[in-house]
Design a protein around this motif. Structure first.
Motif, PDB file in Angstrom:
ATOM      1  N   PHE A  41       0.832  -1.209   0.000  1.00 28.57           N
ATOM      2  CA  PHE A  41       0.000   0.000   0.000  1.00 28.57           C
ATOM      3  C   PHE A  41       0.864   1.256   0.000  1.00 28.57           C
ATOM      4  O   PHE A  41       0.620   2.199  -0.774  1.00 28.57           O
ATOM      5  CB  PHE A  41      -0.920  -0.042   1.217  1.00 28.57           C
ATOM      6  N   LEU A  42       1.871   1.303   0.860  1.00 26.47           N
ATOM      7  CA  LEU A  42       2.703   2.502   0.965  1.00 26.47           C
ATOM      8  C   LEU A  42       3.551   2.689  -0.295  1.00 26.47           C
ATOM      9  O   LEU A  42       3.716   3.818  -0.784  1.00 26.47           O
ATOM     10  CB  LEU A  42       3.579   2.423   2.208  1.00 26.47           C
ATOM     11  N   LYS A  43       4.074   1.614  -0.822  1.00 25.00           N
ATOM     12  CA  LYS A  43       4.854   1.723  -2.069  1.00 25.00           C
ATOM     13  C   LYS A  43       3.971   2.187  -3.216  1.00 25.00           C
ATOM     14  O   LYS A  43       4.381   3.023  -4.030  1.00 25.00           O
ATOM     15  CB  LYS A  43       5.508   0.379  -2.380  1.00 25.00           C
ATOM     16  N   LYS A  44       2.751   1.666  -3.270  1.00 27.70           N
ATOM     17  CA  LYS A  44       1.806   2.071  -4.313  1.00 27.70           C
ATOM     18  C   LYS A  44       1.499   3.560  -4.222  1.00 27.70           C
ATOM     19  O   LYS A  44       1.267   4.223  -5.245  1.00 27.70           O
ATOM     20  CB  LYS A  44       0.526   1.259  -4.176  1.00 27.70           C
ATOM     21  N   ASN A  45       1.509   4.105  -2.993  1.00 28.72           N
ATOM     22  CA  ASN A  45       1.209   5.520  -2.789  1.00 28.72           C
ATOM     23  C   ASN A  45       2.459   6.393  -2.799  1.00 28.72           C
ATOM     24  O   ASN A  45       2.409   7.551  -2.369  1.00 28.72           O
ATOM     25  CB  ASN A  45       0.437   5.704  -1.482  1.00 28.72           C
ATOM     26  N   GLY A  46       3.558   5.848  -3.277  1.00 27.67           N
ATOM     27  CA  GLY A  46       4.753   6.653  -3.507  1.00 27.67           C
ATOM     28  C   GLY A  46       5.600   6.944  -2.290  1.00 27.67           C
ATOM     29  O   GLY A  46       6.471   7.824  -2.340  1.00 27.67           O
ATOM     30  N   VAL A  47       5.378   6.220  -1.182  1.00 29.47           N
ATOM     31  CA  VAL A  47       6.192   6.453   0.019  1.00 29.47           C
ATOM     32  C   VAL A  47       7.546   5.777  -0.179  1.00 29.47           C
ATOM     33  O   VAL A  47       7.627   4.625  -0.618  1.00 29.47           O
ATOM     34  CB  VAL A  47       5.488   5.901   1.270  1.00 29.47           C
ATOM     35  N   ARG A  48       8.605   6.495   0.144  1.00 32.19           N
ATOM     36  CA  ARG A  48       9.953   5.994  -0.111  1.00 32.19           C
ATOM     37  C   ARG A  48      10.364   4.958   0.921  1.00 32.19           C
ATOM     38  O   ARG A  48      10.335   5.208   2.128  1.00 32.19           O
ATOM     39  CB  ARG A  48      10.950   7.157  -0.108  1.00 32.19           C
ATOM     40  N   GLN A  49      10.732   3.779   0.461  1.00 29.03           N
ATOM     41  CA  GLN A  49      11.190   2.713   1.337  1.00 29.03           C
ATOM     42  C   GLN A  49      12.687   2.826   1.527  1.00 29.03           C
ATOM     43  O   GLN A  49      13.413   3.325   0.656  1.00 29.03           O
ATOM     44  CB  GLN A  49      10.825   1.346   0.770  1.00 29.03           C
ATOM     45  N   SER A  50      13.185   2.366   2.677  1.00 31.09           N
ATOM     46  CA  SER A  50      14.611   2.446   2.979  1.00 31.09           C
ATOM     47  C   SER A  50      15.106   1.094   3.471  1.00 31.09           C
ATOM     48  O   SER A  50      14.419   0.412   4.223  1.00 31.09           O
ATOM     49  CB  SER A  50      14.868   3.513   4.056  1.00 31.09           C
ATOM     50  N   ASP A  51      16.312   0.732   3.055  1.00 27.54           N
ATOM     51  CA  ASP A  51      16.944  -0.476   3.578  1.00 27.54           C
ATOM     52  C   ASP A  51      18.191  -0.103   4.374  1.00 27.54           C
ATOM     53  O   ASP A  51      19.118  -0.903   4.533  1.00 27.54           O
ATOM     54  CB  ASP A  51      17.290  -1.439   2.447  1.00 27.54           C
ATOM     55  N   ALA A  52      18.202   1.123   4.913  1.00 29.70           N
ATOM     56  CA  ALA A  52      19.391   1.632   5.599  1.00 29.70           C
ATOM     57  C   ALA A  52      19.691   0.879   6.892  1.00 29.70           C
ATOM     58  O   ALA A  52      20.856   0.686   7.242  1.00 29.70           O
ATOM     59  CB  ALA A  52      19.225   3.123   5.892  1.00 29.70           C
ATOM     60  N   ILE A  53      18.649   0.474   7.632  1.00 30.69           N
ATOM     61  CA  ILE A  53      18.859  -0.119   8.947  1.00 30.69           C
ATOM     62  C   ILE A  53      18.884  -1.637   8.822  1.00 30.69           C
ATOM     63  O   ILE A  53      17.883  -2.256   8.444  1.00 30.69           O
ATOM     64  CB  ILE A  53      17.767   0.328   9.935  1.00 30.69           C
ATOM     65  N   PRO A  54      20.011  -2.264   9.151  1.00 29.55           N
ATOM     66  CA  PRO A  54      20.110  -3.719   9.038  1.00 29.55           C
ATOM     67  C   PRO A  54      19.364  -4.408  10.181  1.00 29.55           C
ATOM     68  O   PRO A  54      19.123  -3.822  11.235  1.00 29.55           O
ATOM     69  CB  PRO A  54      21.616  -3.974   9.132  1.00 29.55           C
ATOM     70  N   SER A  55      19.031  -5.677   9.984  1.00 34.34           N
ATOM     71  CA  SER A  55      18.246  -6.418  10.979  1.00 34.34           C
ATOM     72  C   SER A  55      18.983  -6.554  12.307  1.00 34.34           C
ATOM     73  O   SER A  55      18.346  -6.710  13.349  1.00 34.34           O
ATOM     74  CB  SER A  55      17.878  -7.803  10.435  1.00 34.34           C
ATOM     75  N   GLU A  56      20.312  -6.476  12.281  1.00 38.61           N
ATOM     76  CA  GLU A  56      21.069  -6.558  13.533  1.00 38.61           C
ATOM     77  C   GLU A  56      20.716  -5.422  14.487  1.00 38.61           C
ATOM     78  O   GLU A  56      20.939  -5.532  15.703  1.00 38.61           O
ATOM     79  CB  GLU A  56      22.576  -6.523  13.255  1.00 38.61           C
ATOM     80  N   LEU A  57      20.173  -4.312  13.937  1.00 39.10           N
ATOM     81  CA  LEU A  57      19.865  -3.146  14.765  1.00 39.10           C
ATOM     82  C   LEU A  57      18.386  -3.077  15.152  1.00 39.10           C
ATOM     83  O   LEU A  57      17.928  -2.052  15.647  1.00 39.10           O
ATOM     84  CB  LEU A  57      20.295  -1.862  14.038  1.00 39.10           C
ATOM     85  N   TYR A  58      17.648  -4.153  14.930  1.00 39.75           N
ATOM     86  CA  TYR A  58      16.321  -4.262  15.554  1.00 39.75           C
ATOM     87  C   TYR A  58      16.100  -5.699  16.035  1.00 39.75           C
ATOM     88  O   TYR A  58      15.197  -6.387  15.612  1.00 39.75           O
ATOM     89  CB  TYR A  58      15.194  -3.769  14.635  1.00 39.75           C
ATOM     90  N   PRO A  59      16.969  -6.157  16.983  1.00 38.42           N
ATOM     91  CA  PRO A  59      16.822  -7.507  17.526  1.00 38.42           C
ATOM     92  C   PRO A  59      15.480  -7.657  18.244  1.00 38.42           C
ATOM     93  O   PRO A  59      14.945  -6.703  18.807  1.00 38.42           O
ATOM     94  CB  PRO A  59      17.988  -7.612  18.519  1.00 38.42           C
ATOM     95  N   GLY A  60      14.934  -8.855  18.200  1.00 38.17           N
ATOM     96  CA  GLY A  60      13.632  -9.089  18.816  1.00 38.17           C
ATOM     97  C   GLY A  60      12.479  -8.856  17.873  1.00 38.17           C
ATOM     98  O   GLY A  60      11.332  -9.170  18.196  1.00 38.17           O
ATOM     99  N   VAL A  61      12.763  -8.289  16.701  1.00 38.26           N
ATOM    100  CA  VAL A  61      11.769  -8.082  15.653  1.00 38.26           C
ATOM    101  C   VAL A  61      12.225  -8.920  14.465  1.00 38.26           C
ATOM    102  O   VAL A  61      13.408  -8.902  14.133  1.00 38.26           O
ATOM    103  CB  VAL A  61      11.669  -6.598  15.252  1.00 38.26           C
TER     104      VAL A  61
END
Length: 408
Positions: free
Chosen positions: A325-345
């Motif tokens: 939905f957000l991509k379809k509406n032109g919201v910019r996605q980011s892959d800047a934060i690696p999974s190591e920096l949100y442990p537990g998720v």
């Protein structure tokens, strides 16, 4: 020394090192350059409902100050029954209020933590004075009706402890402005009258208690979400964790654990940078602290100390649909934060709001049990670039507090 001997404050018959116990992240706010753009993004795309708008140009005593503002509005928004879980204001208002007085990259106008009682709010104010922590203000906010103590953390972020948030029910109506006479700009004497008595007093004064603002979302309900028609294919069910860039992770960790009572769940070293994850309850973390030097390496917005703000949705399916939905509406996605920096998720997607704040959308956070130990990293779900249609549940999937009330 025994742990009980070290504690000195009584909270409901239990002894704690602080005179308050934080229960959860209650709300937060951003100061942005384009207020209307922020309103449209958070309300129309993410589905936060506008509960109240406070125009300072129409508030007695604030007229002259409002003339110096690019936009004099403070917008209160919510995803649940709390009067507000999110606030938006213009950057010029934040500057006048001193939100960025310590550092110009502070774009949060508050990070607000809920405690359980009014006693805790005002005992906290005395405690912070003893600790020589800067107090910004003490009293009671309107709208929202929450009793509060505001302080600054070591990096200058405004941190609020509060109790008693106004709840908005089935009719979607907030308290009328005529009841704002119960606001307090200074620390009040205790005890105070109950909320029920406030309502009775207002009725006795002839106040129309049904004259408050009504939540309105005129979007068409074109999506079916778990059996309910909604304007978006997902529902925000929780906010947090808040992730911040700080000058000294050790100093900030000491403040939040020793002064504020947070518990460290774990620390992660990523590319030589120590990052700390703190909690208040059974969630893996409600606050994470990253060194400022990491911001440039991640390529994140240098104009904000916010590394990311968590936005939880109701299920893995809703998360997948939210991304589309957000991509379809032109919201910019980011892959800047690696999974190591949100442990537990496990599965999470990051998007940028119009002001460049990074938002982490997710559906699951690991729960920490009675022994206070997080799941070992080796036992966490491995997440690849390709997301499957469905997942096997973890042992603590859907073990977090249930979303109270209908989805829409």
């Amino acid at each position: 020394m025994d742990a009980l001997q070290r504690t000195t404050y009584d909270i409901g018959g239990l002894r704690y090192p602080q005179p308050f116990k934080i229960r959860r992240l209650g709300h937060f706010g951003f100061n942005v350059a384009d207020l209307q753009g922020g309103i449209d993004f958070y309300s129309k795309l993410l589905g936060f409902r506008i509960t109240d708008t406070r125009d300072l140009s129409k508030v007695p005593g604030r007229e002259e100050m409002a003339k110096r503002l690019v936009d004099p509005r403070i917008v209160f928004m919510s995803h649940n029954s709390d009067h507000h879980a999110f606030l938006l204001a213009h950057k010029s208002l934040g500057a006048i209020f001193g939100d960025d007085a310590v550092a110009k990259d502070i774009t949060v106008n508050q990070i607000t933590w809920q405690v359980g009682t009014m006693d805790e709010v005002f005992a906290a104010a005395d405690y912070f004075r003893e600790k020589q922590v800067e107090i910004r203000r003490v009293g009671r906010d309107m709208p929202g009706s929450n009793w509060h103590t505001y302080i600054r953390d070591p990096d200058g972020h405004t941190v609020e402890l509060y109790y008693g948030m106004e709840q908005i029910g089935w009719d979607g109506r907030s308290k009328p402005e005529a009841m704002y006479y119960r606001a307090f700009r200074e620390q009040p004497e205790l005890p105070q009258i109950s909320e029920e008595q406030e309502v009775r007093d207002a009725v006795a004064k002839g106040i129309d208690i049904n004259a408050g603002n009504t939540i309105q979302d005129r979007s068409s309900e074109e999506y079916v979400v778990a059996g309910v028609r909604l304007p978006r294919p997902f529902k925000v069910t929780n906010i947090g964790p808040m992730s911040l860039f700080v000058a000294d992770v050790g100093a900030s960790e000491a403040f939040y654990t020793q002064t504020m009572g947070f518990v460290r769940t774990e620390a992660v070293t990523w590319k030589g940078h120590r990052c700390v994850f703190l909690r208040n309850g059974g969630e893996h973390h409600s606050l994470s602290l990253f060194p400022r030097a990491l911001r440039g390496e991640l390529g994140l917005n240098p104009d904000t100390s916010v590394a990311s703000m968590g936005i939880q949705v109701g299920s893995y399916r809703q998360l997948r649909d939210a991304v589309s939905f957000l991509k379809k509406n032109g919201v910019r996605q980011s892959d800047a934060i690696p999974s190591e920096l949100y442990p537990g998720v496990d599965y999470a997607a990051h998007f940028l709001d119009p002001a460049g704040h990074c938002l982490m959308l997710y559906y699951y956070m690991e729960r920490v049990g009675w022994d206070g130990q997080p799941r070992p990293a080796a036992e966490r779900r491995k997440v690849g670039k390709e997301w499957p249609e469905s997942l096997e549940p973890m042992s603590d999937t859907y073990a977090d507090p249930a979303f109270m009330g209908p989805l829409g």
